[in-house]
Design an enzyme around this catalytic site. Structure first.
Site, short mmCIF file in Angstrom:
data_model
loop_
_atom_site.label_atom_id
_atom_site.label_comp_id
_atom_site.label_asym_id
_atom_site.label_seq_id
_atom_site.Cartn_x
_atom_site.Cartn_y
_atom_site.Cartn_z
N GLY A 67 48.36 47.69 42.42
CA GLY A 67 49.72 47.55 41.65
C GLY A 67 50.52 46.26 41.88
CB SER A 68 52.44 44.27 39.14
OG SER A 68 51.13 43.60 38.74
N GLY A 69 54.06 43.98 41.55
CA GLY A 69 55.40 44.20 42.30
C GLY A 69 55.34 43.84 43.78
CG HIS A 70 53.26 45.21 46.23
ND1 HIS A 70 54.20 45.99 46.65
CD2 HIS A 70 52.33 46.30 45.45
CE1 HIS A 70 54.05 47.29 46.31
NE2 HIS A 70 53.01 47.34 45.70
CG ASP A 128 44.77 51.09 44.24
OD1 ASP A 128 45.02 50.56 43.14
OD2 ASP A 128 45.87 50.54 45.24
CG HIS A 151 54.12 51.76 46.31
ND1 HIS A 151 53.06 51.89 47.35
CD2 HIS A 151 53.83 50.74 45.58
CE1 HIS A 151 52.37 50.97 47.26
NE2 HIS A 151 52.61 50.39 46.12
#
Lengths: 335, 335
Positions: free
Chosen positions: B54-57, B110, B222
């Site tokens: 996922g994005s955001g990292h 994932d 998260h």
């Protein structure tokens, strides 16, 4: 105050201890004072470049001490200038027979102390020191002819370090390194936007209040007043306003080539900086200005302040080659 | 929600647009989908390494696509897995005849999608894919003999990328690259501490509540539950607790050599990370464990979450050489 620290008094000394043990092959203290950092590598006959300023802006200032950038840095407590003696200690250590150039941001405390250090270096130690004070923040008016520059130095100083450091590495004279630093200053402009304040540990409360739906365009990296405060806009509107102020200032014009720095002030995620960079690229494309090189990330921060700044450096062939030159410092590596 | 974005829907596509225009000489999309990033450079006969998540990292995951690290990355929306089709597109593009290794964090979405991508790559395109799932967060219990590893993958995945990327760059076989990735997994452990939450733009409110005087040891990137929540302690006490949990897990022992990563989760200033690193060094010194190489900075974030993680990688001569190998990616350069 929600910070991972031990005590407000220990914050900077302990940070510096961490810096030295993390980078033992790159940085060492000049003497016993941890606040005086120099590169472990020295180059006989090279012009030394020193910077200095308050803590709380990592990777500024000390993070750029290394190959192709700076030779030493005097660091104060959070947002406090280091002393003249500390800057002198750095100066003596990095002097390799060719003199020393000071490059630092336009703040009164730093100017006072570093001018005194330069005088002591000259009179007491016969070291020639020249000074370039960087003030490129368009949040305050440009100086009129003959006036002192009252503009603050912010993230654009990175480009001055980069160009001056690269030309010093070529073995050029102090006059020549100073000429390049001044040329970079002439061609760089920055503007920031703040969304939240940071907290100086010894103060224990935020440096300023800003509402949950507000932003301030042009705020300084110590929380100095900006151009205007208003409702938080969307990313494109913020970038449009910032870039318009920067472009008209130099002015940057159609046909120009630039280097761009989109800099995070501390708490703003890298994802948001890329959303901003995307818009900067669109505006420059529309303006007929081409981007030679881009930097996106945290280059000059204000601890946990949320916000960002944009800096442009106008390039000619000479500056382009210097921006492109390799660098190897703890916080900035370019191959 | 105080963010420099345009719309929650546009956040990741616009971030990706920014990534491509900032790094045109390093990254390109595989086909038309911006979520499928590959290196512009390819090396015929080299084992391809793909990651995803996922994005955001940022800089995780896509920031490590480049020389000496990864060849491609499939990116989802914030904290969302990319699809099997996206991972397949990356796989097909980076396959250079020697097969592809997937290295990614231990999250169900994932695993589901990337297992499907691996099957499609094999059955439909005759590409051999092997998989290494990284789960090194000691906040949850180690798997018993024969059990699946339920531990989350956090910042320590950086070391797995680094070692596997370096050995792939040497032209070794898929089996050999997988062996090294598994060996790095066996020797890496991490633990985090969170001080504040981030906000997923499409949700619009913080992922969790945490009081102004609280911290949570072991929280996931998260916002997954940690080991314990309690009053915010001072830096040394926090690091002592974190490092004790990490050391006893492998266990790391007297005489070991390690690489250390002190990673910021997003909003925590670099100054605080160095205060933490200083304490990590003290503890390891006292434990007779020597530090071969250190990394301090933001390597795996959770947008504007405040906090940090500590990762240790135990080294032998083989891993040491791979950690030391050069790398040149948009977000990580080692000379």
């Amino acid at each position: 105050m929600k910070k991972i620290i031990n005590t407000p008094e220990g914050f900077i000394p302990e940070m510096l201890e961490g810096i030295y043990v993390a980078h033992p092959k790159e940085l060492r203290p000049a003497g016993n004072d941890l606040h005086c950092l120099v590169s472990v590598r020295s180059h006989p006959g090279k012009v030394g470049i020193a910077t200095g300023g308050g803590s709380g802006h990592l990777p500024l200032f000390l993070g750029y001490v290394g190959e192709g950038m700076l030779d030493g840095c005097a660091i104060g407590d959070v947002f406090q200038s280091p002393s003249a003696e500390q800057m002198l200690a750095v100066t003596q250590t990095i002097h390799q027979g060719a003199g020393v150039l000071y490059i630092y941001g336009n703040y009164n405390g730093d100017i006072f102390n570093f001018d005194m250090a330069a005088e002591m270096a000259d009179f007491e130690h016969d070291i020639r020191v020249e000074t370039v004070v960087v003030g490129e923040d368009v949040a305050s008016p440009a100086p009129l002819e003959g006036e002192d520059n009252k503009r603050r130095g912010v993230a654009g100083i990175f480009f001055v370090y980069k160009c001056a450091g690269a030309v010093a590495r070529q073995g050029k004279s102090l006059d020549e390194v100073k000429r390049i630093a001044l040329k970079a200053c002439d061609n760089v402009r920055s503007l920031g936007v703040a969304l939240s304040s940071c907290t100086v540990p010894k103060v224990g409360r935020p440096s300023f209040e800003i509402a949950e739906d507000e932003m301030e365009i042009g705020m300084g990296i110590h929380g100095e007043p900006g151009i205007r405060r208003g409702k938080l806009k969307n990313a494109d509107a913020i970038v449009d306003e910032m870039v318009a102020s920067i472009l008209k200032d130099l002015p940057y014009q159609k046909g120009d080539e630039v280097a761009v720095l989109v800099n995070g002030l501390g708490a703003t995620p890298l994802e948001e900086l890329y959303v901003m960079f995307r818009r900067v690229k669109q505006i420059l494309d529309e303006s007929g200005i081409s981007i030679h090189r881009s930097y996106v990330g945290e280059f000059a921060t204000s601890m946990e302040m949320a916000g960002a700044s944009i800096s442009l450096l106008r390039l000619d062939e000479e500056l382009k080659a210097l921006v492109d030159a390799p660098a190897d410092t703890p916080f900035f590596k370019q191959l």
